[in-house]
Design an enzyme around this catalytic site. Sequence first.
Site, PDB file in Angstrom:
ATOM      1  N   CYS A   1       0.845  -1.195   0.000  1.00  0.00           N
ATOM      2  CA  CYS A   1       0.000   0.000   0.000  1.00  0.00           C
ATOM      3  C   CYS A   1       0.882   1.247   0.000  1.00  0.00           C
ATOM      4  CB  CYS A   1      -0.912  -0.023   1.220  1.00  0.00           C
ATOM      5  SG  CYS A   1      -1.995   1.400   1.313  1.00  0.00           S
TER       6      CYS A   1
ATOM      7  N   CYS B   1      -0.430   4.215   1.948  1.00  0.00           N
ATOM      8  CA  CYS B   1      -0.338   4.134   3.417  1.00  0.00           C
ATOM      9  C   CYS B   1       1.084   4.425   3.871  1.00  0.00           C
ATOM     10  CB  CYS B   1      -0.672   2.749   3.950  1.00  0.00           C
ATOM     11  SG  CYS B   1      -1.885   1.830   3.074  1.00  0.00           S
ATOM     12  N   ASP B   2       2.046   3.895   3.159  1.00  0.00           N
ATOM     13  CA  ASP B   2       3.415   3.870   3.674  1.00  0.00           C
ATOM     14  C   ASP B   2       4.403   4.740   2.901  1.00  0.00           C
ATOM     15  OD1 ASP B   2       2.521   1.969   5.482  1.00  0.00           O
ATOM     16  OD2 ASP B   2       2.938   0.306   4.131  1.00  0.00           O
TER      17      ASP B   2
END
Length: 350
Positions: free
Chosen positions: A168, A171-172
């Site tokens: 992801c 997200c990261d």
Amino acid sequence: MAEHVVIIGSGPAGWASAIYTARATLHPLVIEGALTEENRMQGTLPLGQLALTTEVENYPGFPVANLGQYLDNAIDKERRQYMADHRGHGVSGPELMELMRQQALNFGTRILTDDVVKVDFSKHPFQLTTLEGKVIEALAVIVATGARANYLGLPSEDRFKNQGVSACAVCDGALPRFRNKPVVVIGGGDSAMEEAGYLTKFASKVYLVHRRDKFRASKIMADRALANPKIEPKWNSVVDEVLGNDKTGVTGVRIRHVDDPSRVEELEATGYFCAIGHTPNTDFLGGQLTLNEKGYILWTTPQRTYTNVEGVFAAGDVADDYYRQAITAAGSGCMAALDAERWLAAKGFE
Ligand code: NAP
């Protein structure tokens, strides 16, 4: 006593089902998922995939960033700060999920933080067994367990999850370890193009490793990726191993040419992002619902959320290998709620 409606899953489909069934005074119980390490590792914690994203620009109703007061009060400080840091022009994924959860609670939804590990749809009321050993009976069930990102299944991927391995980018991607460093994205579909493009905001370079010599992605997204000077495709290549050590995590990726396995290359990278598709979360069903050829729950009647078991309905990504959007998941959650309500009424369970 049996529950009227149990909703399994806590993404947009689950909460939309809950809001509608709660307003219909069916007193739904949502089993939102367990806070386990296994769920964290495979991206199946409560609140679903949207909780793993940042900005949501395409969910109707959130045109501006002014949701402040409620969120400040309702959410713990650290998590609230994370959300605020990732706010753009819309609502963030985690915010949207907290708001949906709250909206369901407002109308009397009850929530159990647990996983369903076994179902028995052969008898009625249906029986659901949870990870913590609870056995719950339900007159109607809405399955809204969503899907999770796939990994290649290499031991080295597991070893470096949270130390540079991710599925992801949104997200990261902004983490310090990826800033101005090369990273690797695996896959050739729209997701891989999107992740690679997003990562160019932070990384110095993005290697896009694909097993064929042509992307599966839509032309517009493939062209955009190929035109990006920071993205370097590695055609006809598969991943041998994610390289790294316990102290620094990922340091590189070893890839191999598919036509000539002796052609091996080590790409220096601090990140490895797998973007090779998703798997619907259906294991706990034990084969009791009919799935389509891709493993997603099959709607047995067009435009209805019916499954092959009368009284069991499916909504969201677990039954959708095509649209996979927050809004379509929420929409089908609403459909499942209405279908369940009408089914219960027709059977005289009011
Ligand atoms: P996808 O279209 O199924 O693509 C998966 C990619 O991963 C393919 O290129 C596939 O290679 C590769 N792959 C699969 N298994 C692999 C393995 N074991 N080893 C190496 N490579 C592997 O999945 P997706 O990209 O997640 O997209 C899913 C759906 O969501 C699509 O309908 C897509 O259009 C949609 N989507 C849309 C957007 C958007 O429009 N903004 C963004 C993301 C996703 P092959 O090509 O060789 O099979």
